[in-house]
Scaffold this active site. Structure first.
Site, PDB file in Angstrom:
ATOM      1  N   ALA A 101      -2.904  -0.171  -5.462  1.00  0.00           N
ATOM      2  CA  ALA A 101      -2.166  -1.294  -6.018  1.00  0.00           C
ATOM      3  C   ALA A 101      -0.686  -0.948  -6.016  1.00  0.00           C
ATOM      4  CB  ALA A 101      -2.657  -1.562  -7.436  1.00  0.00           C
ATOM      5  N   GLY A 139      -6.811   1.037  -5.296  1.00  0.00           N
ATOM      6  CA  GLY A 139      -7.153  -0.297  -4.816  1.00  0.00           C
ATOM      7  C   GLY A 139      -7.377  -0.333  -3.312  1.00  0.00           C
ATOM      8  N   GLU A 173     -10.839   0.798  -2.919  1.00  0.00           N
ATOM      9  CA  GLU A 173     -11.682  -0.266  -3.500  1.00  0.00           C
ATOM     10  C   GLU A 173     -11.788  -1.458  -2.547  1.00  0.00           C
ATOM     11  OE1 GLU A 173      -9.296  -0.069  -7.207  1.00  0.00           O
ATOM     12  OE2 GLU A 173     -11.256  -0.238  -8.180  1.00  0.00           O
TER      13      GLU A 173
HETATM   14  N1  3HC Z   1       2.781   1.451  -5.340  1.00  0.00           N
HETATM   15  C1  3HC Z   1       4.089   1.317  -5.128  1.00  0.00           C
HETATM   16  N2  3HC Z   1       4.844   2.239  -4.470  1.00  0.00           N
HETATM   17  C2  3HC Z   1       4.217   3.317  -3.996  1.00  0.00           C
HETATM   18  C3  3HC Z   1       2.825   3.505  -4.170  1.00  0.00           C
HETATM   19  C4  3HC Z   1       2.099   2.501  -4.862  1.00  0.00           C
HETATM   20  N3  3HC Z   1       0.778   2.596  -5.050  1.00  0.00           N
HETATM   21  N4  3HC Z   1       2.484   4.671  -3.597  1.00  0.00           N
HETATM   22  C5  3HC Z   1       3.604   5.192  -3.069  1.00  0.00           C
HETATM   23  N5  3HC Z   1       4.642   4.365  -3.305  1.00  0.00           N
HETATM   24  C6  3HC Z   1       6.025   4.567  -2.859  1.00  0.00           C
HETATM   25  C7  3HC Z   1       6.681   5.757  -3.527  1.00  0.00           C
HETATM   26  O1  3HC Z   1       7.250   5.394  -4.757  1.00  0.00           O
HETATM   27  C8  3HC Z   1       7.714   6.164  -2.510  1.00  0.00           C
HETATM   28  O2  3HC Z   1       8.795   5.289  -2.639  1.00  0.00           O
HETATM   29  P1  3HC Z   1      10.288   5.798  -2.367  1.00  0.00           P
HETATM   30  O3  3HC Z   1      10.287   6.230  -0.945  1.00  0.00           O
HETATM   31  O4  3HC Z   1      11.105   4.600  -2.661  1.00  0.00           O
HETATM   32  O5  3HC Z   1      10.508   6.920  -3.330  1.00  0.00           O
HETATM   33  C9  3HC Z   1       7.042   5.847  -1.183  1.00  0.00           C
HETATM   34  O6  3HC Z   1       5.983   4.920  -1.497  1.00  0.00           O
HETATM   35  C10 3HC Z   1       6.453   7.036  -0.481  1.00  0.00           C
HETATM   36  O7  3HC Z   1       5.618   7.726  -1.382  1.00  0.00           O
HETATM   37  P2  3HC Z   1       5.592   9.324  -1.437  1.00  0.00           P
HETATM   38  O8  3HC Z   1       6.976   9.856  -1.471  1.00  0.00           O
HETATM   39  O9  3HC Z   1       4.666   9.682  -2.534  1.00  0.00           O
HETATM   40  O10 3HC Z   1       4.964   9.648   0.001  1.00  0.00           O
HETATM   41  P3  3HC Z   1       3.872  10.717   0.408  1.00  0.00           P
HETATM   42  O11 3HC Z   1       3.649  10.522   1.859  1.00  0.00           O
HETATM   43  O12 3HC Z   1       4.229  12.051  -0.117  1.00  0.00           O
HETATM   44  O13 3HC Z   1       2.523  10.288  -0.352  1.00  0.00           O
HETATM   45  C11 3HC Z   1       0.801   8.835  -1.107  1.00  0.00           C
HETATM   46  C12 3HC Z   1       1.891   9.093  -0.056  1.00  0.00           C
HETATM   47  C13 3HC Z   1      -0.296   9.905  -1.004  1.00  0.00           C
HETATM   48  C14 3HC Z   1       0.187   7.478  -0.817  1.00  0.00           C
HETATM   49  C15 3HC Z   1       1.406   8.900  -2.511  1.00  0.00           C
HETATM   50  O14 3HC Z   1       2.535   8.057  -2.544  1.00  0.00           O
HETATM   51  C16 3HC Z   1       0.503   8.441  -3.621  1.00  0.00           C
HETATM   52  O15 3HC Z   1      -0.301   9.218  -4.093  1.00  0.00           O
HETATM   53  N6  3HC Z   1       0.646   7.178  -4.074  1.00  0.00           N
HETATM   54  C17 3HC Z   1      -0.034   6.664  -5.211  1.00  0.00           C
HETATM   55  C18 3HC Z   1      -1.438   6.316  -4.912  1.00  0.00           C
HETATM   56  C19 3HC Z   1      -2.119   5.742  -6.120  1.00  0.00           C
HETATM   57  O16 3HC Z   1      -1.997   6.226  -7.217  1.00  0.00           O
HETATM   58  N7  3HC Z   1      -2.876   4.660  -5.906  1.00  0.00           N
HETATM   59  C20 3HC Z   1      -3.566   4.017  -6.950  1.00  0.00           C
HETATM   60  C21 3HC Z   1      -2.706   2.958  -7.512  1.00  0.00           C
HETATM   61  S1  3HC Z   1      -3.384   2.205  -8.939  1.00  0.00           S
HETATM   62  C22 3HC Z   1      -4.535   1.133  -8.348  1.00  0.00           C
HETATM   63  O17 3HC Z   1      -4.775   1.065  -7.196  1.00  0.00           O
HETATM   64  C23 3HC Z   1      -5.189   0.262  -9.370  1.00  0.00           C
HETATM   65  C24 3HC Z   1      -6.406  -0.436  -8.826  1.00  0.00           C
HETATM   66  O18 3HC Z   1      -7.537   0.266  -9.213  1.00  0.00           O
HETATM   67  C25 3HC Z   1      -6.527  -1.836  -9.308  1.00  0.00           C
END
Ligand code: 3HC
Length: 735
Positions: free
Chosen positions: A107, A147, A150
């Protein structure tokens, strides 16, 4: 992979009409009399981030929403429209694939807490996918997270390239997978594995995902699209069923009505989950998957998700996600600044710090030359490293082959001249300015001109160290935290003359070796230890005033730190920090009585063979002596006073670091405290806690009271006074 459809940003679907089922991009261009785009075939778009194209009878829905294809409003709307269009077409199967570095990574975290009313929600997308009368295949590369996974779980089949990873990391954001993940995952993997995955948030490699039933087939690296289309054709040819994960019962049925699995899991992890809200909710959601029909489980998942998403714990943990990334941005350094390649490293000192530092580089595949003064020290240091690796291998963290591979990257030496060709040197000898100056003078003469000269000093003035070289622009502080192979923080200390390229290189390098780098300025103790020292002084002073030292530990432990300051001293060793000449601390007095901490007969606490601790009578005697010397009659000190004095003084010192420009932003300080000192992520960090939980006016008021009662150690920082007067927060302050 190249993105195929947005050059120029013109919506070609509007000009040329939608692509027809079975029509290739080339045929569509031909029909419309369009020239080939110079670098990619132009495809009609569903919207700015979604394309729909066809490979014969297979419809391919392509998502391209950089950087990580997060599920923003345009993404869910685009997917919804694309799937509906594909279902309405003559296509027989549908592949969902993403462009760029990754499959949907979750998400849109930035969007949580804001009110959004998309025309189509993620749940709408999932319904269309799952109920599609045509098989839907999710094609995964990069990381399918939260998400994203999912979404993939509502496809009928999933294929992935070997380098792909999947996971439900919501727990790290104080959440649970709120789009059916807690209900579908156990139906594929069984509840035991699902519990482990949702409470750890671990990223699972493609091979493990295949073995545990999360994906159905691996396709060759670099050939995801072809592989997924071929898989779709196979599904059609073999007449495979439209498999809905929600209908799988065989993996969960054996556990129905048996709470033991969940109770045992809760108990076994109670200490690890302490203070966090999300792990318990994740467990309850998986339990619901086992015990309730799917649709009722989804309702329960939603209820639990809403509780979490509105909780202060999750707000703080989501904040933590973004501040780590914000810390990588240095206001006066252009992100495009060229960095230097670091292909080899030298470490001076094979002690605990030097060894730990060297391991980080070996882990990242970078060869390290470790220099020591005497062969015995070198042998001991390398022996400790090997033992550490072997312990990790025993726990299953790495293979025996990896132990040898990593050891093979480490070369011991007794001669600093062996550092002539390395790209980076990190000096990690004991804290003595004279010794450090001597080493840097030698390094200056030995190392190649492009080498970066780093010091791991914790307190000393790096400007002074840099000044002994002819290249102060190449000298930087790289302050690791003990144990250096474990703790994630790296303070990148920026002396006055260091070049921007070198700071940028250090920031990049930190990420490469799995650290969280934070750029700070040169001052005594830099940012982290400077603030910690204040807490330590108060931890002593409240005890002299009358608090029990174990109560100080308890209050800080209950706040969420892994341990209190006295337990910490016992663990690290009381003799690690030396009293200054003429000074005698309680810790020093303990050392004089032979109490060095856990490594000896005990320290402030006595320890039994299971490491259970009881306060030591020796410590109490010494404390009594110190109270007498200070002329204090012990008085009762409340838990509230302990917490306020130990933590408000930390916040106040943080404010001073900010106003002096030693930290770039308040959130950097929070990153430091979470990653270097065990500050609980569900409270955000000292500055976030001050801003959002306690409130700056209260902190200011209490500091003033303590200043009057106890002394000028509590004098409020000018910045704190200013922010309160302006009704602002630390988060509003930009240096
Ligand atoms: N939402 C919004 N922005 C996100 C994001 C997300 N889920 N994931 C990453 N970004 C953004 C980061 O803030 C960063 O932005 P910036 O360049 O402006 O600083 C950019 O994307 C790149 O991210 P990273 O620097 O972390 O890049 P990496 O390549 O090192 O890692 C990744 C990529 C493994 C995808 C890592 O970003 C990550 O772990 N992201 C979060 C994943 C996550 O937690 N997903 C679950 C979200 S909650 C959800 O899905 C709820 C659902 O159940 C309903």
């Amino acid at each position: 992979m190249k993105h195929g459809g947005h050059a120029g940003g013109i919506d070609l679907a509007g000009v040329a009409g939608p692509i027809r089922p079975f029509e290739t991009a080339a045929a569509w261009r031909f029909r419309r009399g369009l020239e080939d785009n110079e670098d990619s075939p132009r495809m009609p778009k569903i919207n700015d981030v979604t394309d729909l194209s066809y490979e014969g009878e297979i419809a391919v829905v392509t998502l391209n929403s950089p950087p990580v294809n997060a599920l923003s409003v345009p993404v869910t709307e685009g997917l919804f429209d694309a799937f509906n269009a594909a279902i309405a077409s003559d296509a027989k199967a549908i592949v969902l694939i993403c462009e760029g570095r990754t499959f949907i990574a979750g998400a849109d975290i930035a969007g949580f807490g804001t009110i959004r009313t998309p025309r189509a929600t993620l749940q709408d997308v999932q319904k269309v996918m799952e109920n599609s009368p045509k098989p839907v295949i999710a094609a995964i590369h990069g990381t399918a997270l939260g998400g994203g996974l999912e979404t993939a779980l509502t496809a009928h089949y999933r294929v992935a390239v070997p380098s792909a990873k999947v996971g439900l990391p919501e727990v790290h954001l104080g959440l649970l997978p709120g789009a059916g993940g807690t209900q579908r995952l156990p139906r594929l993997t069984g509840p035991e594995k699902a519990l482990e995955l949702v409470t750890s948030g671990r990223h699972v490699g493609a091979k493990e995902a295949l073995e545990s039933g999360i994906v159905d087939e691996l396709v060759p690296e670099g050939q995801l699209r072809e592989g997924a289309v071929a898989f779709a054709r196979k599904v059609l040819a073999e007449g495979k069923p439209l498999r809905k994960v929600r209908d799988n019962d065989d993996k969960v049925a054996p556990f129905r009505g048996k709470p033991e699995l969940f109770d045992t899991f809760r108990k076994a992890n109670a200490r690890k989950f302490r203070g966090y809200k999300a792990p318990g909710h994740n467990i309850s959601a998986v339990e619901a998957a086992v015990n309730l029909p799917f649709d009722e489980g989804i309702v329960e998942e939603r209820r639990l998700f809403v509780e979490l998403v509105t909780s202060p714990e999750s707000a703080a943990q989501r904040y933590s996600f973004f501040i780590e990334r914000a810390a990588q941005k240095i206001p006066d350094i252009d992100p495009a600044t060229p960095t230097l390649p670091i292909k080899s490293v030298g470490v001076i000192g094979a002690g605990t710090m030097g060894g730990g530092i060297a391991m980080n580089f070996a882990n990242a595949g970078i060869p390290v030359t470790i220099v020591e003064m005497a062969q015995a020290n070198l042998d001991r240091g390398l022996g400790v490293i090997r033992k550490n690796y072997e312990n990790t291998a025993k726990r299953g963290g790495i293979t025996e082959a990896q132990v040898e591979e990593r050891m093979g990257l480490l070369t011991g030496s007794l001669d600093m001249n062996d550092l002539a060709d390395v790209d980076l040197v990190i000096e990690a000898v004991f804290e003595d300015m004279g010794v450090k100056k001597e080493i840097f003078t030698k390094l200056d003469a030995i190392c190649k001109p492009s080498a970066i000269l780093g010091t791991n000093t914790s307190y000393l003035d790096i400007n002074e160290i840099a000044a002994v070289t002819k290249r102060p622009e190449s000298v930087i502080g790289l302050h690791f935290f003990s144990p250096a192979n474990v703790m994630k923080l790296l303070e990148i200390v920026r002396p006055a003359k260091v070049k921007k390229e070198i700071v940028a290189t250090a920031v990049k390098l930190a990420k490469q070796i799995g650290k969280v780098g934070v750029v700070v300025g040169v001052c005594y103790g830099f940012v982290g230890n400077r603030m910690l020292t204040k807490r330590q002084l108060q931890a002593n002073d409240v005890v002299i005033d009358g608090a029990n030292f174990w109560d100080v530990d308890r209050v800080l432990y209950d706040f969420g730190f892994p341990m209190g300051p006295y337990a910490m001293m016992d663990l690290v060793g009381l003799d690690v920090i030396k009293d200054k000449p003429g000074e005698k601390s309680m810790r020093g007095a303990m050392v004089d009585k032979g109490r060095l901490g856990q490594k000896g007969v005990g320290g402030f606490y006595d320890y039994d063979d299971k490491r259970n601790s009881t306060p030591s009578p020796v410590a109490n005697e010494i404390i009594d002596e110190f109270r007498k010397k200070a002329g204090k009659t012990p008085r009762p000190v409340s838990d509230e006073e302990i917490l306020e004095r130990c933590m408000f003084i930390v916040v106040n010192e943080g404010a001073k670091c900010l106003e002096e420009g030693m930290a770039i932003r308040a959130s950097d300080i929070d990153v430091i405290w979470q990653n270097g000192y065990g500050f609980p992520p569900y409270r955000g960090g000292p500055m976030y806690w001050a801003d959002n939980v306690v409130g700056l006016p209260k902190i200011l008021e209490r500091l003033k009271v303590y200043q009057k009662e106890i002394g000028d150690a509590f004098k409020p920082a000018a910045l704190l006074e200013k922010l309160v007067a302006e009704n602002k927060k630390f988060a509003d302050f930009a240096a």
